[in-house]
Design an enzyme around this catalytic site. Structure first.
Site, PDB file in Angstrom:
ATOM      1  N   TYR A  76       0.843  -1.186   0.000  1.00 55.67           N
ATOM      2  CA  TYR A  76       0.000   0.000   0.000  1.00 55.67           C
ATOM      3  C   TYR A  76       0.882   1.241   0.000  1.00 55.67           C
ATOM      4  CZ  TYR A  76      -3.839  -3.119   1.433  1.00 55.67           C
ATOM      5  OH  TYR A  76      -4.774  -4.134   1.508  1.00 55.67           O
ATOM      6  N   PHE A 221     -13.357  -5.706   0.975  1.00 60.68           N
ATOM      7  CA  PHE A 221     -14.502  -5.125   0.257  1.00 60.68           C
ATOM      8  C   PHE A 221     -15.813  -5.711   0.807  1.00 60.68           C
ATOM      9  CE2 PHE A 221     -11.344  -4.668  -3.370  1.00 60.68           C
ATOM     10  CZ  PHE A 221     -11.106  -3.321  -3.114  1.00 60.68           C
ATOM     11  N   PRO A 222     -16.023  -5.629   2.126  1.00 57.85           N
ATOM     12  CA  PRO A 222     -17.153  -6.348   2.735  1.00 57.85           C
ATOM     13  C   PRO A 222     -18.510  -5.692   2.539  1.00 57.85           C
ATOM     14  CG  PRO A 222     -15.983  -5.110   4.413  1.00 57.85           C
ATOM     15  CD  PRO A 222     -15.190  -4.955   3.141  1.00 57.85           C
ATOM     16  N   GLY A 226     -23.666  -4.840  -4.784  1.00 58.07           N
ATOM     17  CA  GLY A 226     -24.052  -5.015  -6.167  1.00 58.07           C
ATOM     18  C   GLY A 226     -25.296  -4.229  -6.519  1.00 58.07           C
ATOM     19  N   GLY A 227     -26.124  -4.803  -7.366  1.00 55.94           N
ATOM     20  CA  GLY A 227     -27.323  -4.118  -7.814  1.00 55.94           C
ATOM     21  C   GLY A 227     -28.451  -4.096  -6.803  1.00 55.94           C
TER      22      GLY A 227
END
Length: 300
Positions: A76, A221-222, A226-227
């Site tokens: 990072y 990325f918890p 989504g849609g």
């Protein structure tokens, strides 16, 4: 699918069997985002934060609010992420557990290349120790397995660091059950960090496998939904029912999924940080848990 029956100690997990951490950690990757940089999986994570003082304040706010598990990596911002964590939180008290990762080189802002030569891994661990200003790393992940180096040699390098007292616990990232089994033949694995959330559940087998072995499963990325993240979607619907935000509800689903699941959401906003930690107080019924789970079923 197993799930977590709520209990008085449901917010705490014993990492590696001996290191208590709260079950929502703080992922520091976002602190390396520059103005205008892409977010999510396309983020470059290449430069130190433009407003360093604000980033330090945010990390201290996380600790003051009860956050205990802080996740970074030597990749990072080319080590600047580790330096920032040390600036904010060193000397680390008993209430702070630091996790970092080694095993990826960054030849350019868009490249993440696994490199698992044992000598390189040991050198990177030494550099991480210096940047973090510590004599022992609480949790050291192999950031990615290098397909050109035997797993036993890569994990063996981390085991050697354990034997030297420089690493407390070893973790793996983005691995399969078979790779985890192979690594465990070399040294105990305390945590697995894979991509996993309501809408992306490719690693269900790893969640189940780690549950049976007392290994922490750490989703990165918890919060991705989504849609189904719209105001009329199932996440927002359950959020209204439980009096929480959609992000808290997505995190609560992960916490309910199994007691060894430890999400590490990242943010550069103090308000979102406190919101994420507040998910520890959100309780779902079994019916709500199942309804949310159907989000991932529909996406697969």
């Amino acid at each position: 699918m197993t799930n977590n029956a709520n209990s008085p100690d449901a917010t705490i997990f014993q990492l590696g069997g001996d290191l208590p951490v709260r079950r929502i950690g703080y992922g520091t990757m976002r602190l390396a985002d520059g103005p205008g940089d892409p977010a999510g999986p396309e983020a470059r994570i290449w430069t130190a934060p433009a407003d360093r003082a604000a980033a330090v304040r945010l990390l201290r706010t996380a600790a003051e609010a009860g956050g205990t598990l802080f996740d970074t990596a030597d990749a990072y911002a080319l080590g600047a992420g580790e330096e920032l964590l040390a600036e904010a939180l060193h000397p680390y008290g008993d209430g702070v557990a630091v996790a970092t990762k080694i095993g990826v080189v960054r030849p350019s802002p868009t490249e993440w290349v696994p490199l698992g030569h044992p000598a390189y891994l040991r050198q990177q661990a030494e550099l991480s120790l210096r940047r973090l200003r510590t004599e022992r790393i609480d949790l050291l992940y192999l950031h990615r397995l290098d397909e050109n180096v035997p797993v036993a040699e890569q994990v063996g390098a981390l085991r050697q660091l354990q034997e030297e007292g420089k690493v407390r616990h070893v973790g793996l990232s983005e691995v399969t059950v078979a790779q985890l089994d192979e690594a465990e033949s070399v040294t105990p694995i305390a945590a697995v960090q894979n991509l996993y959330n309501l809408a992306t559940r490719d690693h269900e087998a790893v969640v189940e496998h780690t549950a049976g072995r007392g290994i922490a499963f750490v989703p990165f990325f918890p919060i991705a939904m989504g849609g189904h993240a719209g105001p009329d979607g199932p996440v927002a619907e359950v959020a209204r029912e439980v009096g929480a935000t959609p992000s808290q509800t997505a995190l609560a689903w992960l916490l309910h999924r199994a007691p060894h699941v430890l999400p590490i959401p990242g943010t550069n906003s103090a308000a979102h940080l406190l919101e994420n930690l507040g998910a520890l107080d959100v309780r779902l019924t079994e019916e709500q848990f199942a309804r949310l789970g159907a989000v991932g079923d529909a996406a697969s």
